[in-house]
Design a protein around this motif. Structure first.
Motif, PDB file in Angstrom:
ATOM      1  N   LYS A   1      39.615  44.684  30.119  1.00 51.28           N
ATOM      2  CA  LYS A   1      40.390  45.703  30.638  1.00 51.28           C
ATOM      3  C   LYS A   1      40.856  45.631  32.037  1.00 51.28           C
ATOM      4  N   HIS A   2      41.514  46.318  32.683  1.00 48.45           N
ATOM      5  CA  HIS A   2      41.919  46.127  33.957  1.00 48.45           C
ATOM      6  C   HIS A   2      41.452  47.447  34.934  1.00 48.45           C
ATOM      7  N   ALA A   3      41.135  47.254  36.156  1.00 47.74           N
ATOM      8  CA  ALA A   3      40.891  48.716  36.908  1.00 47.74           C
ATOM      9  C   ALA A   3      41.108  48.093  38.412  1.00 47.74           C
ATOM     10  N   ILE A   4      41.173  49.555  39.134  1.00 47.25           N
ATOM     11  CA  ILE A   4      41.332  49.102  40.677  1.00 47.25           C
ATOM     12  C   ILE A   4      40.413  50.160  41.204  1.00 47.25           C
ATOM     13  N   TYR A   5      39.338  49.445  41.888  1.00 44.68           N
ATOM     14  CA  TYR A   5      38.293  50.287  42.413  1.00 44.68           C
ATOM     15  C   TYR A   5      38.644  50.977  43.739  1.00 44.68           C
ATOM     16  N   ARG A   6      37.794  51.973  44.392  1.00 43.63           N
ATOM     17  CA  ARG A   6      38.118  52.637  45.372  1.00 43.63           C
ATOM     18  C   ARG A   6      38.112  51.765  46.639  1.00 43.63           C
ATOM     19  N   LYS A   7      36.915  50.841  46.625  1.00 47.47           N
ATOM     20  CA  LYS A   7      36.715  50.057  47.695  1.00 47.47           C
ATOM     21  C   LYS A   7      37.684  48.906  47.947  1.00 47.47           C
ATOM     22  N   HIS A   8      38.683  48.696  46.928  1.00 50.65           N
ATOM     23  CA  HIS A   8      39.824  47.801  47.168  1.00 50.65           C
ATOM     24  C   HIS A   8      41.076  48.342  47.714  1.00 50.65           C
ATOM     25  N   ILE A   9      40.997  49.970  48.161  1.00 57.95           N
ATOM     26  CA  ILE A   9      42.104  50.329  48.642  1.00 57.95           C
ATOM     27  C   ILE A   9      41.937  50.642  49.893  1.00 57.95           C
ATOM     28  N   GLU A  10      42.514  49.675  50.918  1.00 54.23           N
ATOM     29  CA  GLU A  10      41.918  49.879  52.115  1.00 54.23           C
ATOM     30  C   GLU A  10      43.158  50.675  53.155  1.00 54.23           C
ATOM     31  N   HIS A  11      44.492  50.452  52.740  1.00 59.73           N
ATOM     32  CA  HIS A  11      45.796  51.184  53.176  1.00 59.73           C
ATOM     33  C   HIS A  11      46.562  51.695  52.036  1.00 59.73           C
ATOM     34  N   ARG A  12      47.640  52.472  52.397  1.00 57.41           N
ATOM     35  CA  ARG A  12      48.387  52.697  51.353  1.00 57.41           C
ATOM     36  C   ARG A  12      48.965  51.638  50.249  1.00 57.41           C
ATOM     37  N   ARG A  13      48.674  51.986  49.104  1.00 55.70           N
ATOM     38  CA  ARG A  13      49.320  50.850  48.055  1.00 55.70           C
ATOM     39  C   ARG A  13      50.246  51.535  46.765  1.00 55.70           C
ATOM     40  N   ILE A  14      51.374  50.948  46.634  1.00 54.85           N
ATOM     41  CA  ILE A  14      52.167  51.302  45.812  1.00 54.85           C
ATOM     42  C   ILE A  14      52.203  50.197  44.675  1.00 54.85           C
ATOM     43  N   CYS A  15      51.887  50.820  43.330  1.00 55.58           N
ATOM     44  CA  CYS A  15      52.022  49.737  42.369  1.00 55.58           C
ATOM     45  C   CYS A  15      53.155  50.229  41.318  1.00 55.58           C
ATOM     46  N   VAL A  16      54.173  49.345  41.151  1.00 56.27           N
ATOM     47  CA  VAL A  16      55.217  49.511  40.302  1.00 56.27           C
ATOM     48  C   VAL A  16      54.925  48.755  38.924  1.00 56.27           C
ATOM     49  N   THR A  17      54.885  49.381  37.803  1.00 51.35           N
ATOM     50  CA  THR A  17      54.322  49.020  36.394  1.00 51.35           C
ATOM     51  C   THR A  17      55.730  48.934  35.482  1.00 51.35           C
ATOM     52  N   PHE A  18      55.868  47.920  34.780  1.00 52.58           N
ATOM     53  CA  PHE A  18      56.918  48.016  34.108  1.00 52.58           C
ATOM     54  C   PHE A  18      56.419  47.571  32.561  1.00 52.58           C
TER      55      PHE A  18
ATOM     56  N   LYS B   1      47.334  44.591  50.193  1.00 48.18           N
ATOM     57  CA  LYS B   1      46.739  43.833  49.164  1.00 48.18           C
ATOM     58  C   LYS B   1      45.551  44.775  48.460  1.00 48.18           C
ATOM     59  N   THR B   2      45.160  43.964  47.277  1.00 48.50           N
ATOM     60  CA  THR B   2      44.255  44.912  46.671  1.00 48.50           C
ATOM     61  C   THR B   2      43.824  43.769  45.590  1.00 48.50           C
ATOM     62  N   VAL B   3      42.982  44.477  44.836  1.00 44.65           N
ATOM     63  CA  VAL B   3      42.031  43.429  43.927  1.00 44.65           C
ATOM     64  C   VAL B   3      42.025  44.181  42.342  1.00 44.65           C
ATOM     65  N   LEU B   4      42.708  43.555  41.370  1.00 43.63           N
ATOM     66  CA  LEU B   4      42.510  43.797  39.948  1.00 43.63           C
ATOM     67  C   LEU B   4      41.166  43.634  39.369  1.00 43.63           C
ATOM     68  N   SER B   5      40.442  44.147  38.898  1.00 44.82           N
ATOM     69  CA  SER B   5      38.962  43.944  38.419  1.00 44.82           C
ATOM     70  C   SER B   5      38.977  43.783  36.920  1.00 44.82           C
ATOM     71  N   MET B   6      38.886  42.986  36.281  1.00 46.78           N
ATOM     72  CA  MET B   6      38.820  42.800  34.864  1.00 46.78           C
ATOM     73  C   MET B   6      37.614  42.620  34.383  1.00 46.78           C
ATOM     74  N   SER B   7      37.259  43.422  33.285  1.00 41.46           N
ATOM     75  CA  SER B   7      35.895  43.651  32.518  1.00 41.46           C
ATOM     76  C   SER B   7      36.307  43.563  31.087  1.00 41.46           C
ATOM     77  N   CYS B   8      35.115  43.356  30.307  1.00 51.16           N
ATOM     78  CA  CYS B   8      35.095  43.072  28.936  1.00 51.16           C
ATOM     79  C   CYS B   8      34.071  43.497  28.088  1.00 51.16           C
ATOM     80  N   ASP B   9      34.503  44.410  26.988  1.00 54.02           N
ATOM     81  CA  ASP B   9      33.304  45.176  26.438  1.00 54.02           C
ATOM     82  C   ASP B   9      32.840  44.319  25.031  1.00 54.02           C
ATOM     83  N   SER B  10      33.259  43.263  24.953  1.00 54.55           N
ATOM     84  CA  SER B  10      33.198  42.513  23.443  1.00 54.55           C
ATOM     85  C   SER B  10      31.814  42.140  23.417  1.00 54.55           C
TER      86      SER B  10
END
Length: 300
Positions: free
Chosen positions: A251-268, A170-179
């Motif tokens: 914007k979307h991000a993945i932070y270090r603190k949300h990577i606890e184990h190996r994680r693979i992301c497959v993006t299309f 599992k992980t967390v996708l962190s969303m932020s906005c510069d508007s």
């Protein structure tokens, strides 16, 4: 490692680590059942919510056996070092985003194991007509300090829908906005079944100016967009689609603190209108899609 410029990871930071990349605390959490972002309990926005459109999340998109088979096939090929502690496998055309140039190059298509994944996507209501022309596999592990900074995916080449399959953990996708815009928050109260109420139905019988006035509606609250961050929790084997505001405003991000184990992301990714039917570069887009959907590719 593959870090360049301002990017860094635990490998290049060394024993005396530099200050880690900024890792803001998400103050809202996305609720897939209601489509609302709900203020986190210990944040300044506890008790408040707002609609967060443009996210589709499907849990258990593939089975455990399918996940194991996909990862085993990926690991037969080389993973190339990438920035911020990631490793990658690319399947896509040769692109120069700065000069906006595109050609097939040595692209031979998406990998064979993706044919079944793409077929299963057709059952998702938001993926009608989705034709992926590019696939990127990213490998994250805590030992490398893997992460990805807040960013938008390119708009010139890639179309509206970004599709990602989250594998191994599992992980967390962190969303932020510069508007410079503001977000209108509504007081969030749970129904008896524990679900969030939709905006417009929020009422409270206490905390009104006139304590004897029952059923009064609390005033919405305006906050700067820049003060709001939204966590989208991605379970293992889940599929997430970003489109609309979640694609172009946040914007979307993945932070270090949300990577606890190996994680693979497959993006299309799909092609933008410029390379699709009726677009200025329709012919090139059609050529690239024919290559992509042959499913005979090897990582570049």
């Amino acid at each position: 490692c593959g870090c360049k410029g301002i990017r860094s990871c635990l490998l290049c930071e060394g024993p005396a680590q530099a200050a880690p990349p900024p890792q803001g605390e998400d103050n809202f959490t996305y609720c897939p059942e209601t489509g609302l972002a709900k203020g986190n309990e210990h944040s300044a926005f506890s008790g408040w919510a707002f609609p967060f459109p443009g996210v589709f999340l499907m849990e258990e998109f593939i089975s455990e056996d399918e996940e194991s088979e996909i990862v085993e096939l990926m690991d037969r090929d080389d993973w190339k070092p990438s920035q911020s502690g990631r490793k990658k496998q690319d399947y896509g055309p040769k692109v120069n985003f700065k000069k906006q140039r595109l050609k097939a190059g040595s692209f031979t298509g998406l990998p064979s194991f993706s044919e079944k994944i793409v077929a299963q996507m057709k059952a998702c209501p938001v993926l009608g007509g989705f034709l992926p022309v590019e696939q990127c596999n990213l490998d994250y592990v805590p030992e490398r300090g893997s992460a990805i900074d807040p960013h938008f995916d390119d708009w010139w080449l890639w179309g509206e829908r970004l599709v990602s399959l989250n594998l191994l953990s599992k992980t967390v996708l962190s969303m932020s906005c510069d508007s410079e815009d503001s977000i209108q928050l509504f007081p969030a109260f749970s129904k008896e079944n524990g679900e969030l109420s939709p905006p417009g139905s929020f009422t409270q019988t206490s905390a009104c100016k006139n304590s004897g006035e029952e059923g009064c509606v609390l005033s919405p609250r305006l906050v700067p967009s820049k003060e709001v961050t939204v966590a989208i929790h991605l379970p293992q084997r889940s599929l997430v689609v970003l489109y609309g505001d979640a694609r172009y405003k946040w914007k979307h991000a993945i932070y270090r603190k949300h990577i606890e184990h190996r994680r693979i992301c497959v993006t299309f990714r799909e092609l933008s209108a410029e390379f699709s039917a009726g677009g200025r570069h329709e012919k090139l887009g059609k050529e690239l899609l024919e290559i992509a959907l042959s499913f005979q590719g090897r990582p570049l």
